[in-house]
Design a protein around this motif. Structure first.
Motif, PDB file in Angstrom:
ATOM      1  N   ASP A  29       0.830  -1.216   0.000  1.00 25.19           N
ATOM      2  CA  ASP A  29       0.000   0.000   0.000  1.00 25.19           C
ATOM      3  C   ASP A  29       0.861   1.261   0.000  1.00 25.19           C
ATOM      4  O   ASP A  29       0.600   2.201  -0.751  1.00 25.19           O
ATOM      5  CB  ASP A  29      -0.949   0.013   1.200  1.00 25.19           C
ATOM      6  CG  ASP A  29      -2.054  -1.042   1.088  1.00 25.19           C
ATOM      7  OD1 ASP A  29      -2.339  -1.503  -0.045  1.00 25.19           O
ATOM      8  OD2 ASP A  29      -2.619  -1.403   2.139  1.00 25.19           O
ATOM      9  N   ALA A  30       1.886   1.262   0.831  1.00 23.13           N
ATOM     10  CA  ALA A  30       2.773   2.429   0.883  1.00 23.13           C
ATOM     11  C   ALA A  30       3.545   2.583  -0.435  1.00 23.13           C
ATOM     12  O   ALA A  30       3.743   3.706  -0.918  1.00 23.13           O
ATOM     13  CB  ALA A  30       3.746   2.299   2.055  1.00 23.13           C
ATOM     14  N   ALA A  31       3.954   1.464  -1.025  1.00 24.46           N
ATOM     15  CA  ALA A  31       4.672   1.523  -2.300  1.00 24.46           C
ATOM     16  C   ALA A  31       3.768   2.061  -3.401  1.00 24.46           C
ATOM     17  O   ALA A  31       4.209   2.847  -4.245  1.00 24.46           O
ATOM     18  CB  ALA A  31       5.224   0.151  -2.673  1.00 24.46           C
ATOM     19  N   ARG A  32       2.514   1.659  -3.392  1.00 26.62           N
ATOM     20  CA  ARG A  32       1.577   2.156  -4.421  1.00 26.62           C
ATOM     21  C   ARG A  32       1.397   3.661  -4.290  1.00 26.62           C
ATOM     22  O   ARG A  32       1.373   4.390  -5.283  1.00 26.62           O
ATOM     23  CB  ARG A  32       0.235   1.430  -4.306  1.00 26.62           C
ATOM     24  CG  ARG A  32      -0.745   1.787  -5.408  1.00 26.62           C
ATOM     25  CD  ARG A  32      -0.168   1.370  -6.771  1.00 26.62           C
ATOM     26  NE  ARG A  32      -1.041   1.743  -7.846  1.00 26.62           N
ATOM     27  CZ  ARG A  32      -0.802   2.760  -8.698  1.00 26.62           C
ATOM     28  NH1 ARG A  32       0.283   3.486  -8.591  1.00 26.62           N
ATOM     29  NH2 ARG A  32      -1.637   3.035  -9.661  1.00 26.62           N
ATOM     30  N   ALA A  33       1.299   4.152  -3.056  1.00 25.42           N
ATOM     31  CA  ALA A  33       1.182   5.597  -2.840  1.00 25.42           C
ATOM     32  C   ALA A  33       2.459   6.307  -3.293  1.00 25.42           C
ATOM     33  O   ALA A  33       2.394   7.386  -3.907  1.00 25.42           O
ATOM     34  CB  ALA A  33       0.902   5.880  -1.367  1.00 25.42           C
ATOM     35  N   ALA A  34       3.617   5.709  -3.032  1.00 24.28           N
ATOM     36  CA  ALA A  34       4.881   6.310  -3.455  1.00 24.28           C
ATOM     37  C   ALA A  34       5.000   6.341  -4.978  1.00 24.28           C
ATOM     38  O   ALA A  34       5.510   7.310  -5.546  1.00 24.28           O
ATOM     39  CB  ALA A  34       6.051   5.551  -2.837  1.00 24.28           C
ATOM     40  N   ILE A  60       2.296   1.597 -14.243  1.00 23.30           N
ATOM     41  CA  ILE A  60       2.751   0.595 -13.282  1.00 23.30           C
ATOM     42  C   ILE A  60       2.046  -0.731 -13.561  1.00 23.30           C
ATOM     43  O   ILE A  60       0.865  -0.751 -13.893  1.00 23.30           O
ATOM     44  CB  ILE A  60       2.518   1.055 -11.821  1.00 23.30           C
ATOM     45  CG1 ILE A  60       3.172   0.122 -10.809  1.00 23.30           C
ATOM     46  CG2 ILE A  60       1.034   1.216 -11.515  1.00 23.30           C
ATOM     47  CD1 ILE A  60       4.664   0.213 -10.748  1.00 23.30           C
ATOM     48  N   GLN A  61       2.808  -1.804 -13.466  1.00 22.31           N
ATOM     49  CA  GLN A  61       2.273  -3.154 -13.658  1.00 22.31           C
ATOM     50  C   GLN A  61       2.901  -4.060 -12.618  1.00 22.31           C
ATOM     51  O   GLN A  61       3.914  -3.713 -12.018  1.00 22.31           O
ATOM     52  CB  GLN A  61       2.624  -3.673 -15.053  1.00 22.31           C
ATOM     53  CG  GLN A  61       2.056  -2.832 -16.172  1.00 22.31           C
ATOM     54  CD  GLN A  61       2.543  -3.304 -17.530  1.00 22.31           C
ATOM     55  OE1 GLN A  61       3.740  -3.330 -17.776  1.00 22.31           O
ATOM     56  NE2 GLN A  61       1.611  -3.658 -18.395  1.00 22.31           N
ATOM     57  N   TRP A  62       2.299  -5.217 -12.412  1.00 21.89           N
ATOM     58  CA  TRP A  62       2.969  -6.228 -11.619  1.00 21.89           C
ATOM     59  C   TRP A  62       2.972  -7.524 -12.371  1.00 21.89           C
ATOM     60  O   TRP A  62       2.229  -7.701 -13.339  1.00 21.89           O
ATOM     61  CB  TRP A  62       2.417  -6.382 -10.225  1.00 21.89           C
ATOM     62  CG  TRP A  62       0.969  -6.753 -10.073  1.00 21.89           C
ATOM     63  CD1 TRP A  62       0.182  -7.467 -10.927  1.00 21.89           C
ATOM     64  CD2 TRP A  62       0.140  -6.434  -8.971  1.00 21.89           C
ATOM     65  NE1 TRP A  62      -1.067  -7.615 -10.433  1.00 21.89           N
ATOM     66  CE2 TRP A  62      -1.124  -6.990  -9.221  1.00 21.89           C
ATOM     67  CE3 TRP A  62       0.348  -5.746  -7.783  1.00 21.89           C
ATOM     68  CZ2 TRP A  62      -2.178  -6.870  -8.321  1.00 21.89           C
ATOM     69  CZ3 TRP A  62      -0.710  -5.635  -6.908  1.00 21.89           C
ATOM     70  CH2 TRP A  62      -1.948  -6.185  -7.176  1.00 21.89           C
ATOM     71  N   TRP A  88       7.091  -5.721  -9.443  1.00 21.58           N
ATOM     72  CA  TRP A  88       6.409  -4.595 -10.070  1.00 21.58           C
ATOM     73  C   TRP A  88       7.282  -4.048 -11.192  1.00 21.58           C
ATOM     74  O   TRP A  88       8.507  -4.167 -11.161  1.00 21.58           O
ATOM     75  CB  TRP A  88       6.173  -3.479  -9.064  1.00 21.58           C
ATOM     76  CG  TRP A  88       5.173  -3.774  -7.983  1.00 21.58           C
ATOM     77  CD1 TRP A  88       4.738  -5.002  -7.569  1.00 21.58           C
ATOM     78  CD2 TRP A  88       4.513  -2.819  -7.166  1.00 21.58           C
ATOM     79  NE1 TRP A  88       3.848  -4.857  -6.537  1.00 21.58           N
ATOM     80  CE2 TRP A  88       3.687  -3.525  -6.271  1.00 21.58           C
ATOM     81  CE3 TRP A  88       4.542  -1.437  -7.091  1.00 21.58           C
ATOM     82  CZ2 TRP A  88       2.895  -2.890  -5.325  1.00 21.58           C
ATOM     83  CZ3 TRP A  88       3.752  -0.803  -6.144  1.00 21.58           C
ATOM     84  CH2 TRP A  88       2.927  -1.518  -5.279  1.00 21.58           C
ATOM     85  N   MET A  89       6.637  -3.412 -12.165  1.00 16.42           N
ATOM     86  CA  MET A  89       7.378  -2.772 -13.245  1.00 16.42           C
ATOM     87  C   MET A  89       6.764  -1.419 -13.574  1.00 16.42           C
ATOM     88  O   MET A  89       5.556  -1.310 -13.774  1.00 16.42           O
ATOM     89  CB  MET A  89       7.397  -3.620 -14.509  1.00 16.42           C
ATOM     90  CG  MET A  89       8.142  -2.906 -15.613  1.00 16.42           C
ATOM     91  SD  MET A  89       8.757  -3.870 -16.981  1.00 16.42           S
ATOM     92  CE  MET A  89       9.410  -5.304 -16.285  1.00 16.42           C
ATOM     93  N   GLU A  90       7.633  -0.414 -13.603  1.00 13.52           N
ATOM     94  CA  GLU A  90       7.250   0.903 -14.115  1.00 13.52           C
ATOM     95  C   GLU A  90       7.642   0.943 -15.585  1.00 13.52           C
ATOM     96  O   GLU A  90       8.660   0.374 -15.969  1.00 13.52           O
ATOM     97  CB  GLU A  90       8.021   2.017 -13.392  1.00 13.52           C
ATOM     98  CG  GLU A  90       7.807   2.090 -11.917  1.00 13.52           C
ATOM     99  CD  GLU A  90       8.907   2.880 -11.225  1.00 13.52           C
ATOM    100  OE1 GLU A  90       9.557   3.741 -11.866  1.00 13.52           O
ATOM    101  OE2 GLU A  90       9.146   2.606 -10.043  1.00 13.52           O
TER     102      GLU A  90
END
Length: 107
Positions: free
Chosen positions: A15-20, A38-40, A56-58
């Motif tokens: 959750d924190a990573a998604r917000a970041a 963003i993908q996973w 995850w991949m940006e």
């Protein structure tokens, strides 16, 4: 060139990573006019399962070297780098040029 950045995120930091990542994409848009995606990973790797993480991949399309050079500092600035399991891996790709089509002879 297109830039791909992959890394592992622990389920406890997801959750924190998604917000970041959302903050990171706001920075890339504001500073470079670049929209990120963003993908996973669709299928969990053995490492992901063993570690309770997800890969995850940006993805950033049509970027220049200055953008790539600034990306790590922007990820640190928004706190993303501190939430990851291991390193961010950056790879950039360019399109393969299409060979010119020879002229068609006149009849």
């Amino acid at each position: 060139m297109d830039c791909y950045v992959y890394y592992r995120v622990s389920s406890r930091h997801a959750d924190a990573a998604r917000a970041a990542v959302t903050q990171l994409f706001a920075l890339t848009a504001a500073r470079f006019g670049v929209a990120g995606h963003i993908q996973w990973r669709a299928d969990a790797s053995a490492n992901d399962i063993a570690n309770g993480s997800t890969t995850w991949m940006e993805r950033y399309d049509d970027v220049d070297p200055a953008f790539v050079a600034a990306l790590a500092s922007m990820a640190a600035e928004c706190g993303l780098a501190a939430l990851l399991e291991g390193e961010r891996h950056v790879e950039c790709f360019v399109d393969i040029p299409t060979p010119p089509t020879p002229p068609t002879p006149c009849a």
